[in-house]
Scaffold this motif. Structure first.
Motif, PDB file in Angstrom:
ATOM      1  N   PHE A 194      32.860  57.454  59.324  1.00 19.89           N
ATOM      2  CA  PHE A 194      31.619  57.680  58.618  1.00 19.89           C
ATOM      3  C   PHE A 194      32.136  58.651  57.435  1.00 19.89           C
ATOM      4  CE2 PHE A 194      28.324  60.717  57.502  1.00 19.89           C
ATOM      5  CZ  PHE A 194      27.424  59.773  56.861  1.00 19.89           C
ATOM      6  N   LEU A 195      32.878  59.575  57.918  1.00 15.04           N
ATOM      7  CA  LEU A 195      33.359  60.685  56.906  1.00 15.04           C
ATOM      8  C   LEU A 195      34.354  60.162  56.146  1.00 15.04           C
ATOM      9  CD1 LEU A 195      34.215  63.544  59.629  1.00 15.04           C
ATOM     10  CD2 LEU A 195      32.114  63.456  57.942  1.00 15.04           C
ATOM     11  N   ILE A 196      35.187  59.236  56.372  1.00 15.61           N
ATOM     12  CA  ILE A 196      36.108  58.514  55.575  1.00 15.61           C
ATOM     13  C   ILE A 196      35.384  57.888  54.437  1.00 15.61           C
ATOM     14  CG2 ILE A 196      37.662  56.654  55.310  1.00 15.61           C
ATOM     15  CD1 ILE A 196      38.767  57.307  57.852  1.00 15.61           C
ATOM     16  N   THR A 197      34.348  57.023  54.779  1.00 19.34           N
ATOM     17  CA  THR A 197      33.506  56.223  54.068  1.00 19.34           C
ATOM     18  C   THR A 197      32.855  57.281  52.858  1.00 19.34           C
ATOM     19  OG1 THR A 197      32.907  54.714  55.534  1.00 19.34           O
ATOM     20  CG2 THR A 197      31.405  54.668  53.802  1.00 19.34           C
ATOM     21  N   VAL A 198      32.140  58.346  53.412  1.00 19.54           N
ATOM     22  CA  VAL A 198      31.564  59.430  52.541  1.00 19.54           C
ATOM     23  C   VAL A 198      32.612  59.813  51.653  1.00 19.54           C
ATOM     24  CG1 VAL A 198      30.787  61.714  52.306  1.00 19.54           C
ATOM     25  CG2 VAL A 198      29.976  60.172  54.096  1.00 19.54           C
ATOM     26  N   GLY A 199      33.832  59.970  51.717  1.00 20.70           N
ATOM     27  CA  GLY A 199      34.782  60.587  51.007  1.00 20.70           C
ATOM     28  C   GLY A 199      35.248  59.737  49.795  1.00 20.70           C
ATOM     29  N   VAL A 200      35.060  58.310  50.282  1.00 19.03           N
ATOM     30  CA  VAL A 200      35.692  57.216  49.322  1.00 19.03           C
ATOM     31  C   VAL A 200      34.443  57.190  48.477  1.00 19.03           C
ATOM     32  CG1 VAL A 200      35.896  54.834  49.270  1.00 19.03           C
ATOM     33  CG2 VAL A 200      37.001  55.995  50.910  1.00 19.03           C
ATOM     34  N   ALA A 201      32.937  57.360  48.848  1.00 23.72           N
ATOM     35  CA  ALA A 201      31.974  57.081  47.923  1.00 23.72           C
ATOM     36  C   ALA A 201      31.988  58.090  46.940  1.00 23.72           C
ATOM     37  CB  ALA A 201      30.790  57.148  48.738  1.00 23.72           C
ATOM     38  N   ILE A 202      32.302  59.396  47.320  1.00 24.85           N
ATOM     39  CA  ILE A 202      32.352  60.666  46.492  1.00 24.85           C
ATOM     40  C   ILE A 202      33.472  60.403  45.426  1.00 24.85           C
ATOM     41  CG2 ILE A 202      32.949  62.895  46.208  1.00 24.85           C
ATOM     42  CD1 ILE A 202      31.469  63.338  48.992  1.00 24.85           C
ATOM     43  N   PHE A 203      34.556  60.069  45.731  1.00 25.14           N
ATOM     44  CA  PHE A 203      35.774  59.869  44.872  1.00 25.14           C
ATOM     45  C   PHE A 203      35.494  58.715  43.931  1.00 25.14           C
ATOM     46  CE2 PHE A 203      39.820  57.912  43.712  1.00 25.14           C
ATOM     47  CZ  PHE A 203      40.473  59.052  42.964  1.00 25.14           C
ATOM     48  N   SER A 204      34.869  57.532  44.448  1.00 29.39           N
ATOM     49  CA  SER A 204      34.788  56.408  43.405  1.00 29.39           C
ATOM     50  C   SER A 204      33.645  56.814  42.449  1.00 29.39           C
ATOM     51  CB  SER A 204      34.054  55.192  44.438  1.00 29.39           C
ATOM     52  OG  SER A 204      35.283  54.982  45.339  1.00 29.39           O
ATOM     53  N   ILE A 205      32.448  57.434  43.025  1.00 27.96           N
ATOM     54  CA  ILE A 205      31.544  57.917  42.056  1.00 27.96           C
ATOM     55  C   ILE A 205      31.964  58.876  40.789  1.00 27.96           C
ATOM     56  CG2 ILE A 205      29.342  58.959  41.903  1.00 27.96           C
ATOM     57  CD1 ILE A 205      28.568  57.855  44.607  1.00 27.96           C
ATOM     58  N   PHE A 206      32.504  59.813  41.357  1.00 29.24           N
ATOM     59  CA  PHE A 206      32.862  60.943  40.457  1.00 29.24           C
ATOM     60  C   PHE A 206      34.229  60.631  39.668  1.00 29.24           C
ATOM     61  CE2 PHE A 206      30.040  62.939  43.316  1.00 29.24           C
ATOM     62  CZ  PHE A 206      29.046  63.564  42.312  1.00 29.24           C
ATOM     63  N   SER A 207      34.871  59.656  40.167  1.00 30.28           N
ATOM     64  CA  SER A 207      36.130  59.360  39.272  1.00 30.28           C
ATOM     65  C   SER A 207      36.030  58.293  38.169  1.00 30.28           C
ATOM     66  CB  SER A 207      37.209  58.766  40.258  1.00 30.28           C
ATOM     67  OG  SER A 207      37.092  57.949  40.953  1.00 30.28           O
ATOM     68  N   LYS A 208      34.745  57.892  38.266  1.00 31.13           N
ATOM     69  CA  LYS A 208      34.446  56.875  37.297  1.00 31.13           C
ATOM     70  C   LYS A 208      34.793  56.883  35.693  1.00 31.13           C
ATOM     71  CE  LYS A 208      30.274  53.925  35.649  1.00 31.13           C
ATOM     72  NZ  LYS A 208      28.953  53.607  35.625  1.00 31.13           N
ATOM     73  N   SER A 209      35.206  56.075  35.068  1.00 36.97           N
ATOM     74  CA  SER A 209      35.657  56.314  33.657  1.00 36.97           C
ATOM     75  C   SER A 209      34.766  56.149  32.847  1.00 36.97           C
ATOM     76  CB  SER A 209      36.924  55.525  33.399  1.00 36.97           C
ATOM     77  OG  SER A 209      37.225  55.594  32.062  1.00 36.97           O
ATOM     78  N   SER A 210      34.598  56.773  31.783  1.00 39.87           N
ATOM     79  CA  SER A 210      33.364  56.591  30.934  1.00 39.87           C
ATOM     80  C   SER A 210      33.422  55.496  30.103  1.00 39.87           C
ATOM     81  CB  SER A 210      33.057  57.915  30.114  1.00 39.87           C
ATOM     82  OG  SER A 210      34.391  58.119  29.204  1.00 39.87           O
ATOM     83  N   ASP A 211      34.659  54.841  29.828  1.00 39.34           N
ATOM     84  CA  ASP A 211      34.892  53.705  28.760  1.00 39.34           C
ATOM     85  C   ASP A 211      34.558  52.340  29.549  1.00 39.34           C
ATOM     86  OD1 ASP A 211      37.203  53.870  30.672  1.00 39.34           O
ATOM     87  OD2 ASP A 211      38.744  53.907  28.795  1.00 39.34           O
ATOM     88  N   ARG A 212      34.464  52.457  31.147  1.00 36.90           N
ATOM     89  CA  ARG A 212      34.198  51.123  31.646  1.00 36.90           C
ATOM     90  C   ARG A 212      32.515  50.925  31.907  1.00 36.90           C
ATOM     91  NH1 ARG A 212      37.734  52.919  35.830  1.00 36.90           N
ATOM     92  NH2 ARG A 212      36.155  52.792  37.148  1.00 36.90           N
ATOM     93  N   ASP A 213      31.997  49.731  31.632  1.00 36.81           N
ATOM     94  CA  ASP A 213      30.685  49.599  32.089  1.00 36.81           C
ATOM     95  C   ASP A 213      30.393  49.123  33.492  1.00 36.81           C
ATOM     96  OD1 ASP A 213      31.574  46.809  32.601  1.00 36.81           O
ATOM     97  OD2 ASP A 213      31.507  46.185  30.317  1.00 36.81           O
ATOM     98  N   ASN A 214      29.315  49.072  33.782  1.00 40.87           N
ATOM     99  CA  ASN A 214      28.640  48.808  35.207  1.00 40.87           C
ATOM    100  C   ASN A 214      29.250  47.615  35.663  1.00 40.87           C
ATOM    101  OD1 ASN A 214      27.556  51.439  35.190  1.00 40.87           O
ATOM    102  ND2 ASN A 214      25.515  50.540  34.359  1.00 40.87           N
ATOM    103  N   ILE A 215      29.178  46.329  34.893  1.00 41.17           N
ATOM    104  CA  ILE A 215      29.587  45.113  35.363  1.00 41.17           C
ATOM    105  C   ILE A 215      31.173  45.151  35.674  1.00 41.17           C
ATOM    106  CG2 ILE A 215      30.091  42.740  34.529  1.00 41.17           C
ATOM    107  CD1 ILE A 215      27.821  42.850  32.867  1.00 41.17           C
ATOM    108  N   THR A 216      32.052  45.873  35.156  1.00 42.49           N
ATOM    109  CA  THR A 216      33.480  46.157  35.773  1.00 42.49           C
ATOM    110  C   THR A 216      33.459  46.950  36.805  1.00 42.49           C
ATOM    111  OG1 THR A 216      33.928  46.145  33.362  1.00 42.49           O
ATOM    112  CG2 THR A 216      35.587  47.110  34.945  1.00 42.49           C
ATOM    113  N   ASP A 217      32.812  47.893  37.019  1.00 42.08           N
ATOM    114  CA  ASP A 217      32.576  48.637  38.277  1.00 42.08           C
ATOM    115  C   ASP A 217      32.160  47.798  39.469  1.00 42.08           C
ATOM    116  OD1 ASP A 217      33.827  51.026  37.165  1.00 42.08           O
ATOM    117  OD2 ASP A 217      31.786  51.800  36.582  1.00 42.08           O
ATOM    118  N   MET A 218      31.154  46.956  39.319  1.00 44.65           N
ATOM    119  CA  MET A 218      30.672  46.064  40.177  1.00 44.65           C
ATOM    120  C   MET A 218      31.725  45.055  40.813  1.00 44.65           C
ATOM    121  SD  MET A 218      28.103  47.180  41.329  1.00 44.65           S
ATOM    122  CE  MET A 218      27.797  45.815  42.282  1.00 44.65           C
ATOM    123  N   ILE A 219      32.414  44.511  39.803  1.00 45.84           N
ATOM    124  CA  ILE A 219      33.592  43.592  40.022  1.00 45.84           C
ATOM    125  C   ILE A 219      34.680  44.351  40.848  1.00 45.84           C
ATOM    126  CG2 ILE A 219      35.248  42.117  39.096  1.00 45.84           C
ATOM    127  CD1 ILE A 219      33.704  41.627  36.636  1.00 45.84           C
TER     128      ILE A 219
END
Length: 391
Positions: A194-219
């Protein structure tokens, strides 16, 4: 590429089972047993002094080999799939057109190494194998798919996000273990997952690049979810092969040969069906440097597999897990420095949570193994003393 088993859960087959620690040769040493002591590299009696002198050199050799092999492989992987090269008619965006070829090139060299190793060790390539070749087909398919996804996903997620996300495969590994083998796990490992999943979620959310759209992130998210499912199936299916046919009857090189034999057939079929071969030839003619990158990637992948088997043989999977966790962190640092990925403080916190748990798991296992080694040495000294009295 090989499927590296990182942060593998310590499996408990039943509530009353004796806890065991992996020995270097793939066998298990139960904590309430006094086994015959042999060095991992030979069948000679255990000599604590001479073995202690050789052990740091062997560890340095394995550690350095794994780091160089997989840091190079990770760099080449990102370089091939994310660099914009000279465009061609079939690849107008300048991106390398086939992730399947990257997998094929890695498997092509790996199967050559496996054939040579099996021939030397067993005197024949297939004649002396206990496990039939068909037994390796399911995990070869899942391994090929996970490798293809690993390359293809770099079009949608950054290498650091991919690396951190792969660390969360502990959850599907536990699910696959439960489904395929009925394996049970302690509550503490669910908490760690569970802790690993939380860490992955935090990193994935806050490392999102502003030049990528939501569809790209979902893929990208879909690709990574598929990756960890396929990769988790691979490791669990390989374990069922060892259990069904006996670990003494299927060595790592036979596993390497069986998996890569099917992988070559699968990737070759994919290249032909998708019509990738003419596109690849055209791209190599215009960008010959990419062929060199693929060759380096294949060499580093094959050498990495050899270092994996040697490390597990000499030191066991627990030490290997700690080394590979270190490699993942170094890979992320190299990617940040060379490819200039943006990173925030919040994203770094997510990384620290993930690798903090992974290092805790590795060090916990290493501590357990150290206790066992102390018992082994004490048992060896007692046996030597008894031999001296009898003489």
């Amino acid at each position: 590429m090989p499927s590296h088993r990182q942060a593998q859960p310590l499996m408990i087959e039943g509530k009353n089972s004796d806890l065991s620690v992996p020995n270097g040769d793939g066998s298990l040493i139960k904590q309430n047993e006094s086994p015959i002591i042999n060095t991992p590299a030979s069948n000679q009696p255990y000599n604590p002094e001479s073995f202690a002198r050789r052990r740091p050199i062997r560890f340095l050799f394995c550690f350095t080999g794994l780091q160089l092999s997989y840091l190079t492989w990770g760099y080449m992987q990102e370089l091939i799939m994310t660099t914009t090269f000279t465009p061609t008619a079939s690849a107008p965006d300048g991106r390398f057109p086939s992730a399947a070829f990257c997998v094929f090139s890695n498997r092509f060299l790996a199967i050559i190494v496996a054939v040579i190793a099996v021939k030397i060790r067993h005197g024949a390539v297939l004649a002396n194998n206990v496990a039939p070749l068909v037994a390796f087909a399911p995990c070869a398919l899942s391994n090929t798919m996970s490798s293809w996804i690993q390359y293809a996903s770099l079009r949608y997620v950054s290498f650091p996000v991919q690396t951190v996300f792969k660390s969360s495969k502990i959850i599907p590994v536990m699910v696959m273990g439960k489904v395929l083998k009925g394996t049970g796990y302690p509550i503490s490992q669910y908490v760690e997952a569970f802790l690993i999943t939380v860490g992955v979620a935090i990193f994935s959310i806050f490392s999102k690049s502003s030049d990528r759209d939501n569809i790209t992130d979902m893929i990208g998210l879909l690709f990574m979810c598929m990756y960890i499912c396929f990769d988790s199936f691979t490791s669990q299916w390989q374990d069922t092969i060892y259990v069904k046919y006996g670990r003494a009857n299927v060595d790592p090189f036979q596993m390497m040969l069986g998996v890569n034999s099917w992988a070559i057939l699968i990737t070759t079929s994919g290249l032909i069906i998708n019509g990738d071969i003419p596109k690849i030839i055209e791209f190599f003619k215009v960008n010959p440097i990419v062929l060199n990158y693929n060759i380096i990637s294949a060499i580093s992948s094959a050498s990495g597999q050899l270092f994996i088997y040697n490390t597990i043989k000499e030191f066991g999977p627990i030490v290997f897990t700690v080394i590979m966790t270190t490699r993942q962190m170094l890979s992320i640092c190299v990617s940040f420095l060379i490819f200039q990925h943006p990173v925030s403080v919040k994203a770094l916190c997510g990384v620290l949570i993930v690798f903090g748990v992974l290092f805790y798991q590795g060090l916990r296992g290493l501590f357990s193994w150290t206790i066992i080694e102390c018992r082994l040495r004490r048992f060896s000294d007692e046996r030597s003393g008894a031999g001296g009295v009898m003489a």
